[in-house]
Design a protein around this motif. Sequence first.
Motif, PDB file in Angstrom:
ATOM      1  N   TRP A  10       0.940  -1.223   0.038  1.00  0.00           N
ATOM      2  CA  TRP A  10      -0.105   0.015   0.143  1.00  0.00           C
ATOM      3  C   TRP A  10       0.917   1.275  -0.091  1.00  0.00           C
ATOM      4  O   TRP A  10       1.873   1.448   0.652  1.00  0.00           O
ATOM      5  N   ARG A  33      -1.156   4.144   0.466  1.00  0.00           N
ATOM      6  CA  ARG A  33      -2.043   5.203   1.006  1.00  0.00           C
ATOM      7  C   ARG A  33      -2.344   4.778   2.357  1.00  0.00           C
ATOM      8  O   ARG A  33      -3.168   5.391   3.183  1.00  0.00           O
ATOM      9  N   MET A  34      -1.806   3.607   2.801  1.00  0.00           N
ATOM     10  CA  MET A  34      -1.974   3.264   4.191  1.00  0.00           C
ATOM     11  C   MET A  34      -0.848   2.238   4.467  1.00  0.00           C
ATOM     12  O   MET A  34      -0.115   2.046   3.729  1.00  0.00           O
ATOM     13  N   ASP A  35      -0.748   1.641   5.654  1.00  0.00           N
ATOM     14  CA  ASP A  35       0.360   0.829   5.988  1.00  0.00           C
ATOM     15  C   ASP A  35       0.230  -0.523   5.758  1.00  0.00           C
ATOM     16  O   ASP A  35      -0.879  -1.280   5.261  1.00  0.00           O
ATOM     17  N   ASN A  56      -8.082   4.884   0.078  1.00  0.00           N
ATOM     18  CA  ASN A  56      -6.939   4.208   0.814  1.00  0.00           C
ATOM     19  C   ASN A  56      -6.411   3.030   0.038  1.00  0.00           C
ATOM     20  O   ASN A  56      -5.379   2.173   0.405  1.00  0.00           O
ATOM     21  N   ASN A 103       5.928   3.559   4.468  1.00  0.00           N
ATOM     22  CA  ASN A 103       4.927   2.353   4.879  1.00  0.00           C
ATOM     23  C   ASN A 103       5.489   1.704   6.109  1.00  0.00           C
ATOM     24  O   ASN A 103       6.585   1.250   6.280  1.00  0.00           O
ATOM     25  N   TYR A 104       4.417   2.068   7.257  1.00  0.00           N
ATOM     26  CA  TYR A 104       5.025   1.434   8.741  1.00  0.00           C
ATOM     27  C   TYR A 104       6.251   1.986   8.955  1.00  0.00           C
ATOM     28  O   TYR A 104       7.140   0.861   9.267  1.00  0.00           O
ATOM     29  N   VAL A 121      -0.132   1.641  13.532  1.00  0.00           N
ATOM     30  CA  VAL A 121      -0.508   1.727  12.070  1.00  0.00           C
ATOM     31  C   VAL A 121      -1.118   2.891  11.639  1.00  0.00           C
ATOM     32  O   VAL A 121      -2.099   3.493  12.332  1.00  0.00           O
ATOM     33  N   ASN A 122      -0.837   3.202  10.358  1.00  0.00           N
ATOM     34  CA  ASN A 122      -1.231   4.331   9.637  1.00  0.00           C
ATOM     35  C   ASN A 122      -0.958   5.878  10.512  1.00  0.00           C
ATOM     36  O   ASN A 122      -2.085   6.404  10.470  1.00  0.00           O
ATOM     37  N   ARG A 164       0.431   8.450   8.903  1.00  0.00           N
ATOM     38  CA  ARG A 164       0.846   8.665   7.718  1.00  0.00           C
ATOM     39  C   ARG A 164       1.628  10.109   7.402  1.00  0.00           C
ATOM     40  O   ARG A 164       1.357  10.830   8.323  1.00  0.00           O
ATOM     41  N   THR A 207      -3.476  14.465   2.699  1.00  0.00           N
ATOM     42  CA  THR A 207      -2.971  13.084   2.708  1.00  0.00           C
ATOM     43  C   THR A 207      -3.511  12.297   1.655  1.00  0.00           C
ATOM     44  O   THR A 207      -4.190  12.846   0.752  1.00  0.00           O
ATOM     45  N   ASP A 226      -5.026   9.343   1.133  1.00  0.00           N
ATOM     46  CA  ASP A 226      -5.962   8.461   1.418  1.00  0.00           C
ATOM     47  C   ASP A 226      -7.607   8.616   0.945  1.00  0.00           C
ATOM     48  O   ASP A 226      -8.386   7.836   1.238  1.00  0.00           O
TER      49      ASP A 226
END
Length: 277
Positions: free
Chosen positions: A20, A22-24, A60, A133-134, A258-259, A261, A272, A274
């Motif tokens: 991803w 747009r998110m983790d 997302n 990412n994360y 998580v997330n 961002r 953002t 997402d």
Amino acid sequence: MGLFVMRAVGIPVALDKTLWTRMDWGHNWGAVWQDGRFHSFAPGEQLPGEYLPVLNGRGNLRPAKVYRSHFGLCSVPGREEGADDGYATWLKSPLLEDVSPEYLERPVDVGVSTDRIREFVHASGRVYLCAYNYYRWEPIAMGCRTDAVCQFHRVGCDNIFIVADSPSGGRLRFLTAPFHADASGHVRKFIPRTDQTRAFTFPKRKRLLKRPYTLHYWDAESASFSPLEYDSTADSTQSYTNIPENALLWFTVPDRIVNQRVFYLENDSVITMDLIR
């Protein structure tokens, strides 16, 4: 499990995957062969033909790259360009096929220049397009560098990326500042102007109120996130007056959740990736 069951009864299926932007984290799903082409689906969730609208309809979930895992060797654009640099990544699997055009409405080629003259001796010319990412920049695509220009093919844009290479083979070296590539592939780099600052008040997460937050900006010189001191903090907000203009930002709590961002400020809004654009 769904794919294993289908293969056991002779139904030809493959595994499609993405990391991803747009998110983790990332995701895997299925593709079934029928009438001369693959049809995406999610075992136990969406039937063939139903999963593609889910990806394109939720901001997302919209991928920047999609790969298909086969049982036979594939020729993937970008893998053969330049000598191998020794960097270990799942993108180098000879079983992977880039199937991004099957999923993306308008994939584009992205070209971005390095930010300053670097010594490219012992560099292979292979470069990596990375997304945050994360808590780290993760490669999502391989490309090729010619002189100071890095080129990547068939990318889903309106995303934030950074370009890296790996001259030592063990870790990534960032060649550009982070940048936003719009839907047409046009690039806006986030090179912070520390001599021009602005104020902004950020809301805290509803489930993480009363916690200390840290606002970071990407320092292009050190190629890392640097923290900023806040001016005031309350139960639900935290305020700053020292945010560099044109900076990529990251607002986090100490916990590894998580997330959290990355984003940027435009006028009086937090931007953002997402959302559907």
